[in-house]
Write an enzyme that holds these catalytic residues in place. Structure first.
Site, PDB file in Angstrom:
ATOM      1  N   LYS A  41      55.407  35.565  41.674  1.00 53.12           N
ATOM      2  CA  LYS A  41      56.833  35.682  41.327  1.00 53.12           C
ATOM      3  C   LYS A  41      57.254  37.136  41.124  1.00 53.12           C
ATOM      4  O   LYS A  41      58.435  37.446  41.098  1.00 53.12           O
ATOM      5  CB  LYS A  41      57.052  34.880  40.037  1.00 53.12           C
ATOM      6  N   THR A 135      41.251  30.758  29.561  1.00 52.79           N
ATOM      7  CA  THR A 135      40.924  31.848  28.622  1.00 52.79           C
ATOM      8  C   THR A 135      40.120  31.362  27.425  1.00 52.79           C
ATOM      9  O   THR A 135      40.249  30.197  27.014  1.00 52.79           O
ATOM     10  CB  THR A 135      42.242  32.485  28.121  1.00 52.79           C
ATOM     11  N   ASP A 136      39.362  32.269  26.840  1.00 50.70           N
ATOM     12  CA  ASP A 136      38.630  31.923  25.608  1.00 50.70           C
ATOM     13  C   ASP A 136      39.589  31.661  24.438  1.00 50.70           C
ATOM     14  O   ASP A 136      39.191  31.120  23.410  1.00 50.70           O
ATOM     15  CB  ASP A 136      37.619  33.014  25.228  1.00 50.70           C
ATOM     16  N   GLU A 137      40.874  32.052  24.613  1.00 47.46           N
ATOM     17  CA  GLU A 137      41.822  31.882  23.500  1.00 47.46           C
ATOM     18  C   GLU A 137      42.125  30.410  23.232  1.00 47.46           C
ATOM     19  O   GLU A 137      42.665  30.077  22.176  1.00 47.46           O
ATOM     20  CB  GLU A 137      43.085  32.699  23.764  1.00 47.46           C
ATOM     21  N   TYR A 159      50.904  31.413  23.681  1.00 42.47           N
ATOM     22  CA  TYR A 159      50.172  31.713  24.917  1.00 42.47           C
ATOM     23  C   TYR A 159      48.970  30.794  25.062  1.00 42.47           C
ATOM     24  O   TYR A 159      48.788  30.123  26.085  1.00 42.47           O
ATOM     25  CB  TYR A 159      49.710  33.180  24.924  1.00 42.47           C
ATOM     26  N   ALA A 161      48.314  28.023  23.574  1.00 40.55           N
ATOM     27  CA  ALA A 161      48.686  26.603  23.662  1.00 40.55           C
ATOM     28  C   ALA A 161      49.116  26.249  25.080  1.00 40.55           C
ATOM     29  O   ALA A 161      48.767  25.182  25.604  1.00 40.55           O
ATOM     30  CB  ALA A 161      49.814  26.298  22.672  1.00 40.55           C
ATOM     31  N   LYS A 163      48.097  27.750  27.793  1.00 40.99           N
ATOM     32  CA  LYS A 163      46.889  27.757  28.626  1.00 40.99           C
ATOM     33  C   LYS A 163      46.074  26.479  28.408  1.00 40.99           C
ATOM     34  O   LYS A 163      45.540  25.912  29.356  1.00 40.99           O
ATOM     35  CB  LYS A 163      46.026  28.987  28.322  1.00 40.99           C
TER      36      LYS A 163
HETATM   37  P1  NAD Z   1      49.016  39.439  34.481  1.00 36.03           P
HETATM   38  O1  NAD Z   1      50.129  39.206  33.510  1.00 36.03           O
HETATM   39  O2  NAD Z   1      48.571  40.822  34.777  1.00 36.03           O
HETATM   40  O3  NAD Z   1      49.381  38.773  35.886  1.00 36.03           O
HETATM   41  C1  NAD Z   1      50.017  37.543  36.001  1.00 36.03           C
HETATM   42  C2  NAD Z   1      50.582  37.439  37.404  1.00 36.03           C
HETATM   43  O4  NAD Z   1      51.193  36.139  37.548  1.00 36.03           O
HETATM   44  C3  NAD Z   1      51.670  38.468  37.695  1.00 36.03           C
HETATM   45  O5  NAD Z   1      51.468  39.038  38.971  1.00 36.03           O
HETATM   46  C4  NAD Z   1      52.957  37.652  37.660  1.00 36.03           C
HETATM   47  O6  NAD Z   1      53.982  38.169  38.494  1.00 36.03           O
HETATM   48  C5  NAD Z   1      52.462  36.305  38.152  1.00 36.03           C
HETATM   49  N1  NAD Z   1      53.301  35.180  37.706  1.00 36.03           N
HETATM   50  C6  NAD Z   1      53.738  34.916  36.443  1.00 36.03           C
HETATM   51  N2  NAD Z   1      54.478  33.802  36.433  1.00 36.03           N
HETATM   52  C7  NAD Z   1      54.493  33.332  37.705  1.00 36.03           C
HETATM   53  C8  NAD Z   1      55.062  32.203  38.314  1.00 36.03           C
HETATM   54  N3  NAD Z   1      55.804  31.324  37.623  1.00 36.03           N
HETATM   55  N4  NAD Z   1      54.853  32.012  39.638  1.00 36.03           N
HETATM   56  C9  NAD Z   1      54.151  32.899  40.361  1.00 36.03           C
HETATM   57  N5  NAD Z   1      53.591  33.990  39.825  1.00 36.03           N
HETATM   58  C10 NAD Z   1      53.749  34.205  38.513  1.00 36.03           C
HETATM   59  O7  NAD Z   1      47.833  38.556  33.950  1.00 36.03           O
HETATM   60  P2  NAD Z   1      46.248  38.755  34.060  1.00 36.03           P
HETATM   61  O8  NAD Z   1      45.781  39.517  32.884  1.00 36.03           O
HETATM   62  O9  NAD Z   1      45.896  39.210  35.414  1.00 36.03           O
HETATM   63  O10 NAD Z   1      45.764  37.251  33.866  1.00 36.03           O
HETATM   64  C11 NAD Z   1      45.603  36.399  34.990  1.00 36.03           C
HETATM   65  C12 NAD Z   1      45.144  35.044  34.514  1.00 36.03           C
HETATM   66  O11 NAD Z   1      43.927  35.169  33.801  1.00 36.03           O
HETATM   67  C13 NAD Z   1      46.136  34.368  33.562  1.00 36.03           C
HETATM   68  O12 NAD Z   1      46.167  33.001  33.870  1.00 36.03           O
HETATM   69  C14 NAD Z   1      45.530  34.599  32.192  1.00 36.03           C
HETATM   70  O13 NAD Z   1      45.879  33.571  31.307  1.00 36.03           O
HETATM   71  C15 NAD Z   1      44.052  34.577  32.523  1.00 36.03           C
HETATM   72  N6  NAD Z   1      43.177  35.345  31.625  1.00 36.03           N
HETATM   73  C16 NAD Z   1      43.474  36.648  31.343  1.00 36.03           C
HETATM   74  C17 NAD Z   1      42.617  37.368  30.511  1.00 36.03           C
HETATM   75  C18 NAD Z   1      42.896  38.809  30.171  1.00 36.03           C
HETATM   76  O14 NAD Z   1      42.230  39.359  29.280  1.00 36.03           O
HETATM   77  N7  NAD Z   1      43.822  39.483  30.852  1.00 36.03           N
HETATM   78  C19 NAD Z   1      41.460  36.759  29.987  1.00 36.03           C
HETATM   79  C20 NAD Z   1      41.193  35.429  30.316  1.00 36.03           C
HETATM   80  C21 NAD Z   1      42.053  34.738  31.147  1.00 36.03           C
HETATM   81  P1  TYD Z   2      45.437  42.171  23.560  1.00 38.00           P
HETATM   82  O1  TYD Z   2      45.018  43.205  24.537  1.00 38.00           O
HETATM   83  O2  TYD Z   2      46.897  41.897  23.398  1.00 38.00           O
HETATM   84  O3  TYD Z   2      44.638  40.852  23.931  1.00 38.00           O
HETATM   85  P2  TYD Z   2      44.535  39.445  23.110  1.00 38.00           P
HETATM   86  O4  TYD Z   2      45.570  39.393  22.070  1.00 38.00           O
HETATM   87  O5  TYD Z   2      44.807  38.473  24.203  1.00 38.00           O
HETATM   88  O6  TYD Z   2      43.156  39.392  22.578  1.00 38.00           O
HETATM   89  O7  TYD Z   2      44.887  42.562  22.121  1.00 38.00           O
HETATM   90  C1  TYD Z   2      43.509  42.762  21.905  1.00 38.00           C
HETATM   91  C2  TYD Z   2      43.323  42.989  20.428  1.00 38.00           C
HETATM   92  O8  TYD Z   2      43.986  44.203  20.075  1.00 38.00           O
HETATM   93  C3  TYD Z   2      43.933  41.908  19.564  1.00 38.00           C
HETATM   94  O9  TYD Z   2      43.097  41.705  18.407  1.00 38.00           O
HETATM   95  C4  TYD Z   2      45.269  42.488  19.154  1.00 38.00           C
HETATM   96  C5  TYD Z   2      44.977  43.978  19.070  1.00 38.00           C
HETATM   97  N1  TYD Z   2      46.124  44.841  19.367  1.00 38.00           N
HETATM   98  C6  TYD Z   2      46.501  45.851  18.474  1.00 38.00           C
HETATM   99  O10 TYD Z   2      45.866  46.028  17.402  1.00 38.00           O
HETATM  100  N2  TYD Z   2      47.574  46.618  18.757  1.00 38.00           N
HETATM  101  C7  TYD Z   2      48.301  46.448  19.895  1.00 38.00           C
HETATM  102  O11 TYD Z   2      49.302  47.193  20.104  1.00 38.00           O
HETATM  103  C8  TYD Z   2      47.894  45.445  20.828  1.00 38.00           C
HETATM  104  C9  TYD Z   2      48.654  45.219  22.106  1.00 38.00           C
HETATM  105  C10 TYD Z   2      46.795  44.669  20.522  1.00 38.00           C
END
Ligand code: NAD
Ligand code: TYD
Length: 359
Positions: A41, A135-137, A159, A161, A163
């Site tokens: 998107k 996600t582990d969350e 978030y 919830a 997932k």
């Molecule tokens: P991100 O926010 O960088 O990327 C999300 C992508 O999805 C973006 O390109 C966005 O444009 C697209 N998108 C959002 N809504 C959309 C929709 N309705 N239709 C089509 N595209 C859409 O996220 P990320 O960090 O790359 O995470 C990717 C996946 O991995 C997610 O599902 C997230 O929950 C999961 N995940 C992320 C982490 C992390 O630490 N980043 C850890 C575990 C799991």
């Molecule tokens: P984040 O990268 O947002 O990942 P998640 O919340 O999904 O684990 O945050 C990682 C950790 O860092 C989390 O414990 C929240 C903390 N954090 C801060 O202390 N300050 C910040 O500005 C942000 C974005 C995160």
């Protein structure tokens, strides 16, 4: 169970985001003939520039099709799903802080969007395999030990919830409709192309500009860090060899307090701890995430990049790609930053527990 032959054409949703684009770059880069259609998107977090290394290589570019669209739109999704062998669903709103301020989009993509994808797979003439990136969350705060895949899920942010709901929908389609589907639960991921709203890239880019680093609460929350290329490799392994209906933890094996992460980051950048501002905590902040990764280890995966090496190369990447992160911090960024941090930074915390990293 599939093999690489069976997955000649993948639909990668969210493939212009942080982890999805790494997956696309890496899978196409192996030059095994795989074709990928990305459906994205392009929300504030999506960026076609994340796929530039593919676009810049004619052989790779020939195997990539990019479609801008919403996974919650059946008119877009259904025709795409008819022509592919597997769906890898990365698409989501991914930032916990934004889910606290504006949860609607999390539900639209994480629940309705996943449902639209699953329905399209169910009715397809030749049903594709489906992989849901989770996600582990979903486990919520893990007080002690390491969560196994069959531990109860207990999400605590909108978030998490959303997932969890997405995962449950996937499970229901496996049980009720016999869909061939798998789920991965990755831990906190970091690396190149990480949107600068998240802890590590936010603190790197703020520190490069000598701006304050807003550390929530006491900073002793613990996360298990996973390098993005390792996460992408784990997803690909589960896609190809995971058992249908199963869920696989992808544990980075690098549990650190936020304070320890920030201390390492500042040391590498040569910046002082005095940039850190302890600010009001995130509501409902999970203190610790920790998973047991043995099930995926048995499938043949382990992280290949240590946290220290991964963080160093991530910092190098941000230093070398300033125009990328300045562009990600443009548009609505200032409004978001003010809303999220303005009051926090103005108020600070009455009692900052220490002036150094501690642990
Ligand atoms: P991100 O926010 O960088 O990327 C999300 C992508 O999805 C973006 O390109 C966005 O444009 C697209 N998108 C959002 N809504 C959309 C929709 N309705 N239709 C089509 N595209 C859409 O996220 P990320 O960090 O790359 O995470 C990717 C996946 O991995 C997610 O599902 C997230 O929950 C999961 N995940 C992320 C982490 C992390 O630490 N980043 C850890 C575990 C799991
Ligand atoms: P984040 O990268 O947002 O990942 P998640 O919340 O999904 O684990 O945050 C990682 C950790 O860092 C989390 O414990 C929240 C903390 N954090 C801060 O202390 N300050 C910040 O500005 C942000 C974005 C995160």
């Amino acid at each position: 169970m599939g093999d690489s032959q069976a997955f000649g054409h993948l639909l990668v949703t969210g493939g212009a985001g942080f982890i999805g684009s790494c997956y696309v770059r890496d899978v196409l880069g192996r030059r095994d003939g795989t074709r990928i259609t990305v459906l994205d998107k392009l929300t504030y977090a999506g960026n076609e520039a994340n796929l530039a290394p593919v676009r810049d290589d004619p052989e790779l570019a020939a195997r990539l099709t990019f479609v801008r669209g919403d996974i919650a739109d059946p008119a877009v999704v259904r025709p795409l799903v008819e022509s592919i062998d597997a769906v890898v669903n990365f698409a989501a709103e991914s930032h916990v802080d934004r889910s606290i301020l504006d949860p609607e989009a999390f539900l639209a993509t994480g629940v309705i969007g996943v449902h639209v994808l699953l329905e399209a797979c169910r009715v397809a003439v030749r049903r594709p395999r489906f992989l849901q990136v989770s996600t582990d969350e979903v486990y919520g705060h893990v007080e002690a030990g390491h969560a196994l895949e069959d531990a109860p899920i207990a999400p605590r942010s909108p978030y998490a919830a959303a997932k969890a709901a997405g995962e449950l929908l996937v499970r229901s389609y496996v049980v009720t409709h016999g869909l061939d589907a798998v789920v991965t639960r990755g831990s906190n991921t970091y690396g190149p192309y990480h949107h600068p709203e998240k802890l590590i890239p936010l603190f790197i880019t703020n520190a490069l500009d000598d701006r304050p680093l807003p550390l929530y609460g006491d900073g002793l929350q613990r996360r298990d860090w996973l390098y993005v290329a390792d996460h992408a490799a784990a997803i690909d392994l589960v896609l190809r060899h995971g058992a249908s209906g199963e869920t696989y933890n992808v544990a980075g094996g690098a549990e650190r307090t936020n304070r320890a992460v920030v201390a390492l980051l500042l040391e590498r950048l040569g910046k002082p701890w005095s940039l850190v501002r302890q600010v009001e905590d995130r509501p409902g902040h999970d203190r610790r995430y920790a998973m047991d990764g043995a099930k995926l280890t048995a499938l043949g995966w382990r992280p290949s990049v240590s946290f220290e090496d991964g963080l160093a190369s991530t910092i190098d990447w941000f230093q070398a790609n300033e125009s990328w992160w300045r562009s990600a911090r443009s548009g609505d960024w200032d409004g978001w930053y003010e809303r999220q941090y303005g009051r926090r930074l103005a108020n600070g915390l009455a009692a900052a527990p220490s002036s150094g990293p501690g642990d």
